[in-house]
Scaffold this motif. Structure first.
Motif, PDB file in Angstrom:
ATOM      1  N   TYR A   6       1.882   6.665  -6.827  1.00 19.38           N
ATOM      2  CA  TYR A   6       0.695   7.419  -7.226  1.00 19.38           C
ATOM      3  C   TYR A   6       0.823   8.914  -6.922  1.00 19.38           C
ATOM      4  O   TYR A   6       0.446   9.761  -7.720  1.00 19.38           O
ATOM      5  CB  TYR A   6      -0.535   6.836  -6.520  1.00 19.38           C
TER       6      TYR A   6
ATOM      7  N   PHE B 262      -7.061   9.066   3.329  1.00 14.30           N
ATOM      8  CA  PHE B 262      -5.636   9.174   3.638  1.00 14.30           C
ATOM      9  C   PHE B 262      -5.413   9.359   5.130  1.00 14.30           C
ATOM     10  O   PHE B 262      -4.470   8.829   5.700  1.00 14.30           O
ATOM     11  CB  PHE B 262      -4.982  10.327   2.888  1.00 14.30           C
TER      12      PHE B 262
ATOM     13  N   LEU C 190      -5.652   6.022   6.707  1.00 11.86           N
ATOM     14  CA  LEU C 190      -4.436   5.254   6.470  1.00 11.86           C
ATOM     15  C   LEU C 190      -3.275   5.776   7.325  1.00 11.86           C
ATOM     16  O   LEU C 190      -2.478   4.995   7.852  1.00 11.86           O
ATOM     17  CB  LEU C 190      -4.073   5.307   4.983  1.00 11.86           C
TER      18      LEU C 190
ATOM     19  N   LEU D 289       4.916   1.726   5.280  1.00 12.55           N
ATOM     20  CA  LEU D 289       3.766   2.527   5.704  1.00 12.55           C
ATOM     21  C   LEU D 289       4.154   3.609   6.706  1.00 12.55           C
ATOM     22  O   LEU D 289       3.430   4.571   6.893  1.00 12.55           O
ATOM     23  CB  LEU D 289       2.676   1.619   6.282  1.00 12.55           C
TER      24      LEU D 289
ATOM     25  N   LEU E  56       2.474   1.694  -3.443  1.00 11.22           N
ATOM     26  CA  LEU E  56       1.506   2.220  -4.397  1.00 11.22           C
ATOM     27  C   LEU E  56       1.304   3.732  -4.206  1.00 11.22           C
ATOM     28  O   LEU E  56       1.314   4.498  -5.170  1.00 11.22           O
ATOM     29  CB  LEU E  56       0.169   1.494  -4.268  1.00 11.22           C
ATOM     30  N   LEU E  57       1.132   4.160  -2.961  1.00 11.63           N
ATOM     31  CA  LEU E  57       0.947   5.587  -2.692  1.00 11.63           C
ATOM     32  C   LEU E  57       2.191   6.400  -3.059  1.00 11.63           C
ATOM     33  O   LEU E  57       2.071   7.520  -3.560  1.00 11.63           O
ATOM     34  CB  LEU E  57       0.589   5.817  -1.226  1.00 11.63           C
TER      35      LEU E  57
ATOM     36  N   CYS F  83       0.845  -1.208   0.000  1.00  4.70           N
ATOM     37  CA  CYS F  83       0.000   0.000   0.000  1.00  4.70           C
ATOM     38  C   CYS F  83       0.873   1.248   0.000  1.00  4.70           C
ATOM     39  O   CYS F  83       0.600   2.207  -0.734  1.00  4.70           O
ATOM     40  CB  CYS F  83      -0.930   0.011   1.215  1.00  4.70           C
TER      41      CYS F  83
ATOM     42  N   ALA G 232      -6.465  -1.026   5.345  1.00  3.60           N
ATOM     43  CA  ALA G 232      -5.557  -0.262   4.484  1.00  3.60           C
ATOM     44  C   ALA G 232      -6.022  -0.298   3.038  1.00  3.60           C
ATOM     45  O   ALA G 232      -6.021   0.736   2.347  1.00  3.60           O
ATOM     46  CB  ALA G 232      -4.133  -0.797   4.609  1.00  3.60           C
ATOM     47  N   ILE G 233      -6.435  -1.456   2.573  1.00  5.44           N
ATOM     48  CA  ILE G 233      -6.926  -1.575   1.200  1.00  5.44           C
ATOM     49  C   ILE G 233      -8.193  -0.740   1.024  1.00  5.44           C
ATOM     50  O   ILE G 233      -8.356  -0.049   0.021  1.00  5.44           O
ATOM     51  CB  ILE G 233      -7.172  -3.050   0.838  1.00  5.44           C
ATOM     52  N   THR G 234      -9.057  -0.763   2.008  1.00  6.71           N
ATOM     53  CA  THR G 234     -10.296   0.032   1.949  1.00  6.71           C
ATOM     54  C   THR G 234      -9.970   1.517   1.874  1.00  6.71           C
ATOM     55  O   THR G 234     -10.569   2.257   1.090  1.00  6.71           O
ATOM     56  CB  THR G 234     -11.185  -0.259   3.168  1.00  6.71           C
ATOM     57  N   TYR G 235      -9.009   1.979   2.662  1.00 13.24           N
ATOM     58  CA  TYR G 235      -8.629   3.382   2.644  1.00 13.24           C
ATOM     59  C   TYR G 235      -8.024   3.796   1.305  1.00 13.24           C
ATOM     60  O   TYR G 235      -8.199   4.915   0.855  1.00 13.24           O
ATOM     61  CB  TYR G 235      -7.653   3.717   3.764  1.00 13.24           C
ATOM     62  N   LEU G 236      -7.299   2.871   0.684  1.00 15.09           N
ATOM     63  CA  LEU G 236      -6.731   3.172  -0.637  1.00 15.09           C
ATOM     64  C   LEU G 236      -7.846   3.413  -1.637  1.00 15.09           C
ATOM     65  O   LEU G 236      -7.758   4.219  -2.524  1.00 15.09           O
ATOM     66  CB  LEU G 236      -5.831   2.027  -1.127  1.00 15.09           C
TER      67      LEU G 236
END
Length: 168
Positions: free
Chosen positions: A37, A80, A83, A49, A33-34, A30, A164-168
């Motif tokens: 991104y 965000f 997260l 993280l 990826l951020l 995660c 964490a996936i949900t927040y992404l």
């Protein structure tokens, strides 16, 4: 000689250890990826993280938010922020402060032993006396943990990874 029950417990234990490692790695993914991104420019080898949210300067206890990464602060919407606080739950910031969740230190220690060292998982209570060392239940290189405790920690990490996936 092994019976079917022993093999099933061994297989389940190995699957639990694998689940723990995979859930922890989802948190790192995660962050990776951020980093890409948001074009934060953190080196791939340094991203997790925890490092995502702060600049490389040494934390200052007098101004704990002074070293927040300005590239992220401007983009901190509710997901965000969720997260960010999830990261604060599980990661310490070195000299800045302890993680919010007191069990986080244990999660990190278990992860470090699974990834880099040796973790002994015991089905029953772990003996603490000198006889345990003689019986092979404890040694100086391994960290011992009860199977039930490992299962609880794995479920905790799976819940955190899902969040964490949900927040992404």
């Amino acid at each position: 000689h092994t019976d079917g029950t022993t093999n099933k417990v061994y297989t389940a234990t190995e699957k639990t250890k694998l689940g723990f490692r995979m859930a922890y790695s989802i948190l790192d993914k995660c962050a990776f990826l951020l980093n890409k991104y948001l074009a934060l420019g953190i080196k791939d080898t340094d991203i997790n993280l925890n490092t995502l949210w702060f600049t490389g300067r040494k934390p200052d206890r007098a101004k704990p938010n002074d070293n927040l990464n300005p590239s992220i602060v401007d983009k901190l919407g509710r997901p965000f922020r969720g997260l960010f606080w999830l990261a604060r739950d599980i990661h310490d910031r070195g000299a800045l402060r302890d993680p919010i969740d007191p069990a986080a230190q244990e999660l990190k220690a278990v992860r470090d032993h699974l990834e880099h060292k040796y973790l002994k998982v015991h089905e029953t209570l772990i003996p603490t006396d000198a006889a345990a060392a003689d019986s092979g239940m404890r040694d100086q290189y391994a960290r011992s943990i009860a199977l039930g405790s490992l299962e609880d920690k794995t479920l905790t990490l799976l819940r955190l990874a899902r969040s964490a996936i949900t927040y992404l």
